[in-house]
Design an enzyme around this catalytic site. Structure first.
Site, PDB file in Angstrom:
ATOM      1  N   ASP A  28       1.735 -11.901  18.261  1.00 12.77           N
ATOM      2  CA  ASP A  28       2.852 -12.828  18.387  1.00 12.77           C
ATOM      3  C   ASP A  28       2.646 -13.992  17.427  1.00 12.77           C
ATOM      4  O   ASP A  28       1.516 -14.466  17.237  1.00 12.77           O
ATOM      5  CB  ASP A  28       2.944 -13.366  19.813  1.00 12.77           C
ATOM      6  N   ASP A  37      15.568 -35.145  25.508  1.00  8.99           N
ATOM      7  CA  ASP A  37      14.974 -33.832  25.211  1.00  8.99           C
ATOM      8  C   ASP A  37      13.474 -33.895  25.485  1.00  8.99           C
ATOM      9  O   ASP A  37      12.717 -34.493  24.731  1.00  8.99           O
ATOM     10  CB  ASP A  37      15.241 -33.471  23.742  1.00  8.99           C
ATOM     11  N   GLU A  86       9.366 -30.243  20.838  1.00 10.70           N
ATOM     12  CA  GLU A  86      10.101 -30.486  19.600  1.00 10.70           C
ATOM     13  C   GLU A  86      10.854 -31.813  19.666  1.00 10.70           C
ATOM     14  O   GLU A  86      10.860 -32.604  18.724  1.00 10.70           O
ATOM     15  CB  GLU A  86      11.086 -29.342  19.326  1.00 10.70           C
ATOM     16  N   PHE A  96      18.219 -30.427  26.887  1.00  8.61           N
ATOM     17  CA  PHE A  96      18.213 -29.149  26.185  1.00  8.61           C
ATOM     18  C   PHE A  96      18.150 -28.004  27.191  1.00  8.61           C
ATOM     19  O   PHE A  96      17.424 -28.069  28.180  1.00  8.61           O
ATOM     20  CB  PHE A  96      16.998 -29.072  25.260  1.00  8.61           C
ATOM     21  N   ALA A 135      18.153 -23.467  27.259  1.00  5.41           N
ATOM     22  CA  ALA A 135      18.044 -22.260  26.436  1.00  5.41           C
ATOM     23  C   ALA A 135      19.405 -21.634  26.185  1.00  5.41           C
ATOM     24  O   ALA A 135      19.611 -20.940  25.187  1.00  5.41           O
ATOM     25  CB  ALA A 135      17.126 -21.260  27.129  1.00  5.41           C
ATOM     26  N   SER A 163      20.852 -30.398  22.697  1.00  2.00           N
ATOM     27  CA  SER A 163      20.628 -31.535  23.587  1.00  2.00           C
ATOM     28  C   SER A 163      21.393 -32.715  23.003  1.00  2.00           C
ATOM     29  O   SER A 163      21.876 -32.660  21.869  1.00  2.00           O
ATOM     30  CB  SER A 163      19.131 -31.863  23.690  1.00  2.00           C
ATOM     31  N   LYS A 169      22.468 -32.531  19.049  1.00  5.74           N
ATOM     32  CA  LYS A 169      21.449 -32.038  18.125  1.00  5.74           C
ATOM     33  C   LYS A 169      21.045 -30.652  18.616  1.00  5.74           C
ATOM     34  O   LYS A 169      20.800 -30.448  19.811  1.00  5.74           O
ATOM     35  CB  LYS A 169      20.232 -32.963  18.154  1.00  5.74           C
ATOM     36  N   ASP A 205       3.054 -11.028  27.269  1.00 10.22           N
ATOM     37  CA  ASP A 205       3.008 -11.656  28.587  1.00 10.22           C
ATOM     38  C   ASP A 205       4.269 -11.438  29.413  1.00 10.22           C
ATOM     39  O   ASP A 205       4.286 -11.714  30.605  1.00 10.22           O
ATOM     40  CB  ASP A 205       2.752 -13.163  28.464  1.00 10.22           C
TER      41      ASP A 205
END
Length: 689
Positions: free
Chosen positions: A303, A340, A344, A373, A375, A380, A396, A519
């Site tokens: 990954d 947020d 990030e 934010f 998914a 956000s 953003k 996972d």
């Protein structure tokens, strides 16, 4: 937890187990040592019933028994270290009470009464009563009982961090768990069985080596049998009596010295210690086959996030749209990131504070309505009302999400901003577009930072003939840029479960052995298909069941260490096999000349074969007894190397072969000459021969 072979408890337990393992049913599994056991029994019987040289024959019998016991001791020491790990895990098993949830009501029952698919409630301070999946809520969990790591982990429903293990403790909040295993067959139960060696099976490589050693033993048995005929003929031809020299105990001792008892006595210890080394790295292998397969791996699927890169994308630059000041973009970007809480989002705040020395005014905090934010939206921002009562919608988010958002407002992203976003993607970064109402202000460059030293690790793997393939959900441009920076050989972009599975099958059809980490439930098919599938302990139950290894630390980079451990096992087995066979050849040329030194006397008591007795051994009896003693002691001397493994070096098969021949082959030839001579001198000085 680490267990040394010199720990008092393990050491003395191994001595006792060495005698228990004398059971012929146990010895029969190791043909070479089984032959040694038979030789010890026959020699002992002869010594006490019909021996003409009782003291000499008893000494041979004693050292033959020691050879068997030392071989058993090596295996018992390896098992003892594993059992110490099992004892550590057993502490995680407690007879706890469970809060069974049925029809909305809680009932306290003994954890041993839980059945598969039962729902249980766990709150702060509760011990998790069994293996399961979090189906409701989120909580921090202390898993130090099974991982040894004190830092708590987060477990939540509906994601790839939903699996919980019985015997761990909830530190905060409340979760509802669906039990996924029957009592007695929990994850910890299976780990304990595996570590204790109850389910350990010989690997294909180990089986093949046993067959080779058995074949060599049969050939050498025939060689030793013919020596009796040779000595009888030579006795008649020369008129000499060799009956007191070439006796049955001597021939048995000679056979045991010549068959590969060194590697035969250490073979099981090498296999067990391989699993033990992984356990000490907090990796549980479901079988020795998986450990050995790791040593033969030639394709690694890794990954990107958390393995090749640090995992958290960091804001590194701001790019403005036409007619937008950089300070204004920074101010709006800071507002958009104020709610947020992702890594990030925090990195954007940090970048703007450090570079532009800005902070959010209290008035903004009072008037802003945060939009965190998610998914789903991939955005956000805030809805902010200024002093004039004008509402500003600040957003953003990902390029595609903002493009759709702007499109719904009847606008388009300026070409310059599109070009900037494309360039960021080509550089391996992630572009976040900032908008205020319908106006696009610019782009934030999030950089996925490649881990320090990862390029060197991949270069080492390449030297070993291992191909590295990066798996990522990024678009092809981003994936290609990161792959180039990291130095991987290939990559899979926009990866789906079907794509991963197809790639693994494609590589396997070409004869490659594949390893990968995962996972999530979506990784389960690929983990099951891979030759070595390493599931993260933080992952779902489906992933843990599909893989043949579980990393208790949930560190994807552990895959590289697993491959190195597998390689080390194969290197250790090859090195000691080379040493053992070279050792046997040397012993043959050390013993035979001394044994028949008086044959065909040319002058005085010296025959033609005496010239080959370069070590000038005292007598045939001292030569054979010295060889038997050396044969037993060398097993004990090599136990630490068998358990620790030879030093791992990322070199190719040809280079490894020459290294083994030079170090262990040459060492195996030289060692018996020095060792047997020293023992011969001691035996003569002590008047034991």
């Amino acid at each position: 937890m680490k267990a040394s072979m010199f720990e008092r408890k393990i050491f003395f337990k191994a001595i006792g187990d060495s005698f228990i393992k004398l059971d012929p049913r146990s010895q029969f599994k190791n043909p070479v040592i089984f032959i040694t056991l038979l030789g010890a029994v026959i020699t002992t019987i002869i010594a006490f019933k019909s021996s003409e040289d009782l003291i000499f024959d008893i000494q041979i019998a004693i050292w033959l028994w020691f050879t068997v016991l030392f071989a058993n001791f090596s295996e018992a020491i390896a098992e003892g270290r594993g059992k110490a790990q099992a004892d550590f895990l057993k502490k995680a098993k407690t007879n706890t009470m469970a809060r069974l949830l049925k029809d909305g009501k809680e009932t306290k029952i003994n954890a041993s009464s839980l059945k598969k698919n039962d729902l249980v409630v766990c709150e702060t301070g509760d011990m998790i009563p069994g293996d399961g999946e979090v189906v409701e809520g989120i909580a921090t969990v202390d898993e130090s009982a099974i991982t040894g790591e004190s830092a708590p982990v987060v477990r939540e429903s509906g994601g790839d961090r939903s699996a919980v293990t019985g015997g761990t403790r909830v530190l905060s909040d409340r979760i509802v768990i669906q039990i996924t295993s029957e009592q007695g067959n929990t994850f910890i139960d299976r780990m304990i069985h595996l570590i204790e060696g109850a389910k350990r099976q010989k690997t294909p490589n180990e089986i093949a080596l046993n067959i080779l050693l058995s074949g060599l033993s049969i050939i050498l048995l025939l060689t030793v049998v013919t020596l009796k005929g040779f000595s009888d003929y030579s006795s008649q031809a020369s008129g000499e009596d060799l009956s007191k020299i070439v006796t049955v105990p001597v021939l048995i001792a000679l056979l045991i010295c010549l068959i590969p008892t060194t590697i035969g006595g250490l073979l099981s210890a090498i296999g067990i210690s391989g699993m033990d080394r992984l356990i000490r790295k907090n990796v549980i292998a479901t079988s020795g086959r998986a450990v050995e397969a790791a040593g033969d791996i030639d394709v690694l699927l890794l990954d990107k996030t958390g393995t090749i890169t640090l995992g958290n994308r960091m804001a590194s630059e701001l790019y403005t749209a036409p007619d937008v000041m950089i300070d204004y973009l920074a101010q709006v970007a800071m507002m958009a990131s104020s709610s947020d809480e992702t890594p990030e989002g925090r990195s954007i705040i940090t970048l703007i504070k450090n570079r532009f020395e800005m902070s959010l005014p209290d008035l903004f905090r009072q008037r802003a309505k945060p939009l965190p934010f998610t998914a789903k939206t991939k955005m956000s921002g805030v809805d902010f009302t200024d002093l004039n009562g004008v509402l500003h919608r600040i957003r953003k988010g990902a390029f595609e999400a903002i493009q759709q958002y702007i499109h719904e407002l009847g606008e388009k992203i300026p070409q310059q901003v599109q070009d900037q976003a494309a360039q960021i993607s080509k550089m391996g970064g992630t572009p976040l577009v900032v908008v205020e109402d319908e106006r696009v202000l610019g782009v934030i460059y999030l950089k996925d930072v490649v881990k320090d030293g990862i390029q060197e690790r991949f270069a080492e793997l390449r030297k070993m003939g291992i191909k590295t393939v990066m798996i990522t959900g990024d678009n092809p441009l981003t994936a290609a840029a990161i792959a180039a920076e990291a130095g991987v050989d290939d990559f899979i972009s926009e990866a789906t479960p079907e794509l991963k599975l197809m790639r693994i099958r494609e590589e396997q059809s070409k004869g490659h052995l594949i390893a990968m980490t995962g996972d999530g439930t979506n990784d389960a098919p690929a983990l099951a298909q891979a030759d070595v599938g390493v599931a993260m302990n933080t992952g779902t139950q489906a992933a843990r069941e599909a893989g043949n290894m579980v990393d208790l630390d949930s560190n994807p980079t552990k895959l590289i260490e697993i491959v190195e451990t597998g390689k080390q096992i194969l290197m250790t087995r090859g090195a000691l096999t080379t040493f053992s066979i070279a050792n046997d050849v040397a012993k043959y040329f050390a013993i035979i000349p001394a044994l028949f030194a008086t044959l065909y006397l040319a002058n005085a008591n010296v025959g033609p074969l005496a010239k080959l007795n370069v070590m000038n051994l005292h007598s045939p009896q001292s030569a054979i007894l010295s060889a038997v003693v050396f044969n037993a002691l060398i097993i004990i001397m090599l136990i630490p190397l068998a358990l620790k493994g030879v030093r791992y070096r990322p070199i190719g098969a040809n280079a490894l072969l020459w290294r083994n021949l030079l170090i262990y082959g040459l060492g195996g030839v030289v060692a018996p000459f020095f060792g047997i001579k020293l023992i011969d001198m001691f035996l003569v000085a002590a008047r034991l021969v």
